[in-house]
Design an enzyme around this catalytic site. Structure first.
Site, PDB file in Angstrom:
ATOM      1  N   ASN A 260      45.355  39.189  40.367  1.00 46.66           N
ATOM      2  CA  ASN A 260      44.683  37.982  40.860  1.00 46.66           C
ATOM      3  C   ASN A 260      45.335  36.771  40.218  1.00 46.66           C
ATOM      4  O   ASN A 260      45.807  36.834  39.091  1.00 46.66           O
ATOM      5  CB  ASN A 260      43.201  38.038  40.458  1.00 46.66           C
ATOM      6  N   THR A 261      45.372  35.691  40.970  1.00 53.91           N
ATOM      7  CA  THR A 261      45.808  34.436  40.374  1.00 53.91           C
ATOM      8  C   THR A 261      44.616  33.505  40.288  1.00 53.91           C
ATOM      9  O   THR A 261      43.832  33.390  41.219  1.00 53.91           O
ATOM     10  CB  THR A 261      47.009  33.820  41.123  1.00 53.91           C
ATOM     11  N   HIS A 262      44.475  32.887  39.124  1.00 53.17           N
ATOM     12  CA  HIS A 262      43.286  32.079  38.840  1.00 53.17           C
ATOM     13  C   HIS A 262      43.709  30.698  38.334  1.00 53.17           C
ATOM     14  O   HIS A 262      44.578  30.599  37.471  1.00 53.17           O
ATOM     15  CB  HIS A 262      42.425  32.793  37.784  1.00 53.17           C
TER      16      HIS A 262
ATOM     17  N   ASP B 275      39.855  43.728  36.923  1.00 59.23           N
ATOM     18  CA  ASP B 275      38.974  44.823  36.509  1.00 59.23           C
ATOM     19  C   ASP B 275      37.583  44.542  37.075  1.00 59.23           C
ATOM     20  O   ASP B 275      37.423  43.664  37.920  1.00 59.23           O
ATOM     21  CB  ASP B 275      38.996  45.018  34.984  1.00 59.23           C
ATOM     22  N   ALA B 276      36.580  45.259  36.595  1.00 61.92           N
ATOM     23  CA  ALA B 276      35.249  45.155  37.205  1.00 61.92           C
ATOM     24  C   ALA B 276      34.547  43.825  36.905  1.00 61.92           C
ATOM     25  O   ALA B 276      33.571  43.475  37.551  1.00 61.92           O
ATOM     26  CB  ALA B 276      34.390  46.328  36.755  1.00 61.92           C
ATOM     27  N   GLY B 277      35.043  43.068  35.932  1.00 64.02           N
ATOM     28  CA  GLY B 277      34.400  41.798  35.595  1.00 64.02           C
ATOM     29  C   GLY B 277      34.886  40.659  36.475  1.00 64.02           C
ATOM     30  O   GLY B 277      35.723  40.852  37.360  1.00 64.02           O
TER      31      GLY B 277
ATOM     32  N   ARG C 129      26.982  45.571  50.419  1.00 62.09           N
ATOM     33  CA  ARG C 129      28.241  45.268  49.744  1.00 62.09           C
ATOM     34  C   ARG C 129      29.094  46.505  49.503  1.00 62.09           C
ATOM     35  O   ARG C 129      30.326  46.456  49.581  1.00 62.09           O
ATOM     36  CB  ARG C 129      27.915  44.585  48.405  1.00 62.09           C
TER      37      ARG C 129
ATOM     38  N   ASP D  70      37.128  37.732  36.584  1.00 66.08           N
ATOM     39  CA  ASP D  70      38.274  37.097  35.926  1.00 66.08           C
ATOM     40  C   ASP D  70      38.430  37.536  34.471  1.00 66.08           C
ATOM     41  O   ASP D  70      38.769  36.729  33.600  1.00 66.08           O
ATOM     42  CB  ASP D  70      38.173  35.562  36.031  1.00 66.08           C
TER      43      ASP D  70
HETATM   44  C1  GAR Z   1      44.421  29.113  44.102  1.00 68.80           C
HETATM   45  O1  GAR Z   1      44.358  28.023  43.234  1.00 68.80           O
HETATM   46  C2  GAR Z   1      43.849  30.354  43.442  1.00 68.80           C
HETATM   47  O2  GAR Z   1      44.163  30.446  42.089  1.00 68.80           O
HETATM   48  C3  GAR Z   1      42.390  30.126  43.645  1.00 68.80           C
HETATM   49  O3  GAR Z   1      42.296  29.699  44.972  1.00 68.80           O
HETATM   50  C4  GAR Z   1      43.459  28.931  45.278  1.00 68.80           C
HETATM   51  C5  GAR Z   1      44.034  29.432  46.584  1.00 68.80           C
HETATM   52  O4  GAR Z   1      44.917  28.497  47.153  1.00 68.80           O
HETATM   53  N1  GAR Z   1      41.640  31.313  43.386  1.00 68.80           N
HETATM   54  C6  GAR Z   1      40.435  31.317  42.817  1.00 68.80           C
HETATM   55  O5  GAR Z   1      39.841  30.304  42.489  1.00 68.80           O
HETATM   56  C7  GAR Z   1      39.833  32.685  42.650  1.00 68.80           C
HETATM   57  N2  GAR Z   1      38.630  32.619  41.866  1.00 68.80           N
HETATM   58  P1  GAR Z   1      45.605  28.747  48.568  1.00 68.80           P
HETATM   59  O6  GAR Z   1      44.519  29.156  49.559  1.00 68.80           O
HETATM   60  O7  GAR Z   1      46.246  27.442  48.930  1.00 68.80           O
HETATM   61  O8  GAR Z   1      46.619  29.834  48.383  1.00 68.80           O
END
Ligand code: GAR
Length: 194
Positions: free
Chosen positions: A106-108, A140-142, A64, A144
């Site tokens: 990141n978007t979550h 960050d390192a965690g 990794r 989410d």
């Molecule tokens: C989004 O909902 C994003 O927030 C999520 O994956 C999807 C990507 O959609 N990310 C996570 O869950 C990260 N842990 P997309 O491939 O249609 O852009």
């Protein structure tokens, strides 16, 4: 305009929305490359525009740490001001963080700190949440855990299943991500810069 590298693993609908946003001459950023950890369908959005793409597969490296260093190099080759993880389903390691901490967002698909991890939508449904949503945060390192930059709520509706709820969350994520990227690269502090 600021240079953005997008990381993705899936269909890349968020990346597509960001690419569309960059078509507006008033938008303050350009996507300069899209990087994946697999043969993700989302890479097509970049290819169609003639943008460079790269794939950095964990299995092609001895461990990794080596993968993480290679990923950091692939990103760095495009000299980004900002790195956007838009559905990138791997945890980045110290090599990427060292170079990009504070410039990696990141978007979550949940209202963090609620429902972190890879199954946020399923977990929110399973917990019987009435409201969930979207969070854009610094990485960050965690897992989410980084500082939240913006959040928007999405109600859970009767009869929602994982796909339906996730699609409604993604619709909100597209706008929130686009706005947050603009805000970050222009250094403004309001939630809605435009
Ligand atoms: C989004 O909902 C994003 O927030 C999520 O994956 C999807 C990507 O959609 N990310 C996570 O869950 C990260 N842990 P997309 O491939 O249609 O852009």
């Amino acid at each position: 305009r600021a240079r953005v590298v997008v990381l993705l693993s899936g269909t890349g609908s968020l990346c597509a929305a960001l690419l569309e946003a960059t078509d507006d001459p008033g938008y303050p950023a350009d996507v300069v490359a899209v990087v994946s950890d697999r043969d993700a369908p989302g890479l097509e959005h970049a290819r169609r525009r003639g943008l460079p793409t790269a794939t950095c597969r964990l299995r092609d490296f001895p461990d990794r740490a080596a993968w993480d260093r290679a990923l950091a190099d692939v990103i760095a080759a495009h000299h980004p001001d900002l790195v956007v993880s838009a559905g990138f389903m791997k945890i980045v390691g110290p090599a990427v963080l060292e170079r990009y901490e504070g410039r990696l967002v990141n978007t979550h698909p949940a209202l963090l700190p609620a429902f972190p991890g890879a199954h946020a939508v399923r977990d929110a449904l399973g917990a019987g949440a009435e409201v969930t949503g979207s969070t854009v945060h610094l990485v960050d390192a965690g897992v989410d855990t980084g500082p939240v930059l913006a959040q928007r709520e999405v109600p859970v509706l009767p009869g929602d299943d994982e796909d339906r709820l996730h699609e409604r969350i993604k619709a909100v994520e597209r706008t929130l991500l686009m706005e947050t990227v603009a805000r970050l690269v222009t250094g403004t502090t309001e939630e809605s810069p435009r």
